[in-house]
Design a protein around this motif. Structure first.
Motif, PDB file in Angstrom:
ATOM      1  N   TYR A 171       0.832  -1.210   0.000  1.00 53.56           N
ATOM      2  CA  TYR A 171       0.000   0.000   0.000  1.00 53.56           C
ATOM      3  C   TYR A 171       0.869   1.264   0.000  1.00 53.56           C
ATOM      4  O   TYR A 171       0.588   2.222  -0.731  1.00 53.56           O
ATOM      5  CB  TYR A 171      -0.936   0.024   1.207  1.00 53.56           C
ATOM      6  CG  TYR A 171      -1.782   1.286   1.251  1.00 53.56           C
ATOM      7  CD1 TYR A 171      -2.851   1.456   0.375  1.00 53.56           C
ATOM      8  CD2 TYR A 171      -1.469   2.327   2.124  1.00 53.56           C
ATOM      9  CE1 TYR A 171      -3.602   2.618   0.389  1.00 53.56           C
ATOM     10  CE2 TYR A 171      -2.211   3.497   2.136  1.00 53.56           C
ATOM     11  CZ  TYR A 171      -3.279   3.641   1.263  1.00 53.56           C
ATOM     12  OH  TYR A 171      -4.010   4.790   1.266  1.00 53.56           O
ATOM     13  N   LYS A 172       1.931   1.271   0.800  1.00 48.96           N
ATOM     14  CA  LYS A 172       2.814   2.437   0.841  1.00 48.96           C
ATOM     15  C   LYS A 172       3.431   2.697  -0.528  1.00 48.96           C
ATOM     16  O   LYS A 172       3.585   3.849  -0.951  1.00 48.96           O
ATOM     17  CB  LYS A 172       3.906   2.237   1.894  1.00 48.96           C
ATOM     18  CG  LYS A 172       3.398   2.390   3.325  1.00 48.96           C
ATOM     19  CD  LYS A 172       4.510   2.246   4.338  1.00 48.96           C
ATOM     20  CE  LYS A 172       3.980   2.460   5.755  1.00 48.96           C
ATOM     21  NZ  LYS A 172       5.035   2.290   6.783  1.00 48.96           N
ATOM     22  N   PHE A 173       3.782   1.618  -1.222  1.00 46.64           N
ATOM     23  CA  PHE A 173       4.346   1.759  -2.565  1.00 46.64           C
ATOM     24  C   PHE A 173       3.318   2.354  -3.518  1.00 46.64           C
ATOM     25  O   PHE A 173       3.588   3.351  -4.211  1.00 46.64           O
ATOM     26  CB  PHE A 173       4.811   0.390  -3.077  1.00 46.64           C
ATOM     27  CG  PHE A 173       5.164   0.401  -4.545  1.00 46.64           C
ATOM     28  CD1 PHE A 173       6.347   0.973  -4.987  1.00 46.64           C
ATOM     29  CD2 PHE A 173       4.303  -0.143  -5.487  1.00 46.64           C
ATOM     30  CE1 PHE A 173       6.674   0.996  -6.333  1.00 46.64           C
ATOM     31  CE2 PHE A 173       4.617  -0.129  -6.836  1.00 46.64           C
ATOM     32  CZ  PHE A 173       5.808   0.439  -7.263  1.00 46.64           C
ATOM     33  N   PHE A 174       2.120   1.769  -3.547  1.00 49.26           N
ATOM     34  CA  PHE A 174       1.085   2.248  -4.462  1.00 49.26           C
ATOM     35  C   PHE A 174       0.574   3.633  -4.065  1.00 49.26           C
ATOM     36  O   PHE A 174       0.183   4.424  -4.931  1.00 49.26           O
ATOM     37  CB  PHE A 174      -0.066   1.251  -4.535  1.00 49.26           C
ATOM     38  CG  PHE A 174       0.245   0.021  -5.335  1.00 49.26           C
ATOM     39  CD1 PHE A 174       0.663   0.119  -6.656  1.00 49.26           C
ATOM     40  CD2 PHE A 174       0.115  -1.253  -4.780  1.00 49.26           C
ATOM     41  CE1 PHE A 174       0.947  -1.004  -7.400  1.00 49.26           C
ATOM     42  CE2 PHE A 174       0.398  -2.383  -5.518  1.00 49.26           C
ATOM     43  CZ  PHE A 174       0.828  -2.264  -6.831  1.00 49.26           C
ATOM     44  N   ASP A 175       0.588   3.916  -2.773  1.00 50.21           N
ATOM     45  CA  ASP A 175       0.165   5.243  -2.333  1.00 50.21           C
ATOM     46  C   ASP A 175       1.119   6.301  -2.882  1.00 50.21           C
ATOM     47  O   ASP A 175       0.701   7.387  -3.300  1.00 50.21           O
ATOM     48  CB  ASP A 175       0.122   5.312  -0.808  1.00 50.21           C
ATOM     49  CG  ASP A 175      -0.507   6.590  -0.298  1.00 50.21           C
ATOM     50  OD1 ASP A 175      -1.644   6.896  -0.721  1.00 50.21           O
ATOM     51  OD2 ASP A 175       0.124   7.300   0.501  1.00 50.21           O
ATOM     52  N   LYS A 176       2.400   5.959  -2.921  1.00 49.12           N
ATOM     53  CA  LYS A 176       3.411   6.908  -3.399  1.00 49.12           C
ATOM     54  C   LYS A 176       3.361   7.085  -4.908  1.00 49.12           C
ATOM     55  O   LYS A 176       3.444   8.218  -5.414  1.00 49.12           O
ATOM     56  CB  LYS A 176       4.803   6.435  -2.975  1.00 49.12           C
ATOM     57  CG  LYS A 176       5.912   7.415  -3.325  1.00 49.12           C
ATOM     58  CD  LYS A 176       7.246   6.932  -2.784  1.00 49.12           C
ATOM     59  CE  LYS A 176       8.354   7.939  -3.098  1.00 49.12           C
ATOM     60  NZ  LYS A 176       9.666   7.491  -2.578  1.00 49.12           N
ATOM     61  N   VAL A 177       3.202   5.990  -5.646  1.00 43.93           N
ATOM     62  CA  VAL A 177       3.315   6.072  -7.109  1.00 43.93           C
ATOM     63  C   VAL A 177       1.975   6.251  -7.822  1.00 43.93           C
ATOM     64  O   VAL A 177       1.946   6.641  -8.995  1.00 43.93           O
ATOM     65  CB  VAL A 177       4.039   4.827  -7.686  1.00 43.93           C
ATOM     66  CG1 VAL A 177       5.421   4.681  -7.085  1.00 43.93           C
ATOM     67  CG2 VAL A 177       3.228   3.555  -7.450  1.00 43.93           C
ATOM     68  N   VAL A 178       0.854   5.967  -7.128  1.00 46.00           N
ATOM     69  CA  VAL A 178      -0.459   6.087  -7.778  1.00 46.00           C
ATOM     70  C   VAL A 178      -1.369   7.058  -7.032  1.00 46.00           C
ATOM     71  O   VAL A 178      -1.779   8.092  -7.575  1.00 46.00           O
ATOM     72  CB  VAL A 178      -1.154   4.709  -7.905  1.00 46.00           C
ATOM     73  CG1 VAL A 178      -2.552   4.879  -8.513  1.00 46.00           C
ATOM     74  CG2 VAL A 178      -0.321   3.760  -8.770  1.00 46.00           C
TER      75      VAL A 178
END
Length: 601
Positions: free
Chosen positions: A329-336
């Motif tokens: 989630y942290k990854f997708f929150d940052k990139v999306v």
């Protein structure tokens, strides 16, 4: 926390915050943002309050504002409260006839007007109704008519207050304000009949401030709020007052049509709005998702899957997500999601209270999935806004949240939602019979909305009782539920469901014209104007397919059998919408009688 009345709110906050920003606004002419400190705000309120004394304003006298959102409106409000006077806000879009009704009933002597449109309407009423003694013009570029010898500009009124020595009178009046004193008379928009003036007291607002501070403990004076809805609307009025009470900075949006641009400039952390705003956000994002290809499309799909799991399955229920889910989630929150929120203008969003109309469960879930914390709620002018709203944890999609502290809700006859508590209005102004009719014998307010309470105590809205109709086959239809569902579609802008005493359900649909034009270009559909476009067989087929898909989960008797497309949107000017953008069904039934009858041939 002790909450006092509004008579000296601004002065108290000046003592606490001094030169810290209280609000900012965009000058409608220069387009520059101007910041106002609590020190300056308090001085402006003090001077206008003294000017009111000089002009002869009496305690508990009704005054009125007729303007778009602008700082002078807030200054006039709190100057009136300092004088123990009552403020009656009028919608800036109201017609001459609409304001005349209220001015006469409330016996307005002093009216603050915004731009040329409001001045011209007010001046026309003043000529016929001399009890309206003085117009105070907020916009310095308004041109007075040649015979106008009584109106003054706001700057002139401010100068009068600066010269005045009547501080003692204002101080005395301010100290006399009690909970039972009237603060506002807010006129309902009147979907079916003449407007009614809702009497809200200082006690109503004081309690509303207290219970919101209790419930909304995730906000603080570090937040920045966008004042977007008309301040005439009780939702925005109570919310902005709550922000001022909490020391939250407020950015005042002048032109509602510019909100998309303004929100990106300001980047508010909090903002109250109606579902229509988020419906437009949803359709725009869905369009981008549909256009995505390759790795971008895969990323978006994966992000939504993870966001739903983390935010709705875990965070919503107060549970900690598994480490792998949290890392993804942290990854997708940052990139999306962060990029998506930044594109909207809310990269650091905190909460976004939403009420005033039904919000689709699909859109609600989607926004939470993307990390946009919608605090969906329910309230009325008569209840000083909020009756229920989402909690931070445990909120249920499909409901409008749990009951606010110290407010009581129960379900009455015909599943009507009944409310009791310290935020319920005093009554309707000069309408004792109407007041009596909306209260039960034991003091519960009849909301006119139907619903039920879930096993966890959350309120579920089912329909507006006055909107509910029955087909000739005896089947009850809740039109708002159908209209809300169709409103999810990017090709559909507005819907009015028809069917009272008819053998089946039909609808008048206003397409989303820009999306429709893009579709026509893609399909090489030729047309000369919108009338020709909506009659095109391919366009009719497109809308039919969208309607069929969106209503497949409704019972067969609820489904729209036929529809008519119109080449222009419903509007307030034509009388089809209220000032709060609710459909006036009787007006639509009357105006489009021929189109409706043609669907039943």
């Amino acid at each position: 926390m002790i909450i006092e009345n509004f008579s000296n709110l601004i002065r108290r906050q000046k003592q606490k915050y001094g030169n810290r920003e209280a609000f900012r606004h965009k000058d409608p002419h220069t387009k520059n943002w101007i910041s106002t400190s609590w020190e300056t705000f308090a001085l402006q309120v003090k001077n206008i309050a003294k000017a009111m004394v000089e002009m002869g304003v009496n305690e508990q006298e009704n005054m009125a504002t007729y303007t778009q959102n602008r700082p002078e409106g807030l200054i006039a409000d709190f100057a009136a409260y300092s004088n123990r006077a009552v403020m009656v806000p009028l919608y800036a879009t109201s017609s001459e006839a609409q304001i005349e009704y209220i001015i006469k009933e409330a016996e307005i002597r002093f009216l603050f007007v915004g731009e040329q449109f409001q001045y011209d309407n007010a001046r026309a009423v003043q000529k016929r109704f001399p009890v309206l003694e003085k117009l105070i013009i907020l916009d310095s570029e308004v041109k007075k008519d040649d015979e106008d010898t009584t109106s003054v500009y706001f700057s002139e009124m401010m100068a009068l207050g600066e010269r005045s020595q009547r501080d003692d009178v204002v101080e005395e009046r301010s100290g006399k304000v009690t909970d039972s004193d009237l603060c506002n008379i807010i006129y309902t928009s009147g979907t079916t009949g003449e407007p009614k003036g809702v009497m809200l007291t200082h006690g109503n607002y004081r309690q509303a401030m207290r219970i919101h501070i209790d419930r909304l403990n995730m906000v603080s004076d570090k937040d920045l709020s966008m004042c977007f809805l008309p301040l005439t609307h009780v939702f925005e009025r109570a919310w902005t007052y709550f922000c001022l009470e909490s020391g939250i900075r407020v950015a005042i949006n002048f032109d509602p049509k510019e909100i998309q641009k303004t929100i990106r400039e300001v980047q508010p952390t909090i903002m109250c709005s109606v579902p229509r705003f988020w419906e437009k956000v949803y359709t725009a994002v869905q369009e981008k998702i549909a256009q995505a290809k390759g790795i971008q499309k895969v990323m978006m799909s994966a992000a939504l899957e993870v966001g739903r799991k983390r935010n709705l399955s875990y965070a919503r229920t107060g549970r900690k997500a598994p480490l792998w889910t949290e890392l993804k989630y942290k990854f997708f929150d940052k990139v999306v999601f962060t990029r998506l929120r930044a594109a909207i203008g809310i990269p650091k969003g905190n909460i976004f209270p939403t009420a005033g109309a039904p919000l689709s469960d699909t859109i609600n879930e989607f926004l939470h999935t993307c990390g946009i914390n919608i605090v969906y709620g329910y309230g009325l002018t008569e209840t000083t806004a909020t009756v229920t709203c989402f909690d931070t944890v445990g909120y249920e999609i499909g409901t409008v949240g749990t009951v606010m502290p110290e407010v009581q809700v129960k379900i009455g006859e015909n599943n009507e939602i009944l409310v009791k508590g310290p935020t319920v209005m005093k009554g309707y102004y000069k309408k004792p019979l109407e007041t009596q009719a909306v209260f039960t014998q034991d003091g519960w307010f009849r909301t006119g909305d139907a619903g039920n309470l879930s096993s966890t105590g959350a309120l579920v809205l089912t329909e507006r009782i006055k909107d509910l109709f029955k087909t000739s086959n005896g089947k009850y239809i809740a039109p708002q539920a159908i209209e809300t569902k169709l409103g999810e579609d990017k090709y559909i802008d507005q819907v009015a469901v028809i069917g009272d005493q008819r053998k089946y359900v039909t609808a008048i649909i206003i397409p989303a014209f820009e999306a429709l034009k893009e579709y026509a270009a893609q399909k090489q559909i030729q047309y000369r104007n919108l009338e020709e476009l909506i009659k095109n067989q391919n366009i009719q087929k497109l809308i039919q397919e969208r309607v069929n898909e969106l209503q497949k989960n409704f019972a067969r008797f609820e489904q729209i059998k036929k529809f008519t497309l119109l080449p222009r949107a419903f509007s307030m000017e034509a009388g089809e919408l209220t000032n709060t953008l609710k459909i006036r069904r009787p007006i639509i039934n009357k105006m489009y009688r021929a189109e409706i009858e043609a669907m039943y041939v």
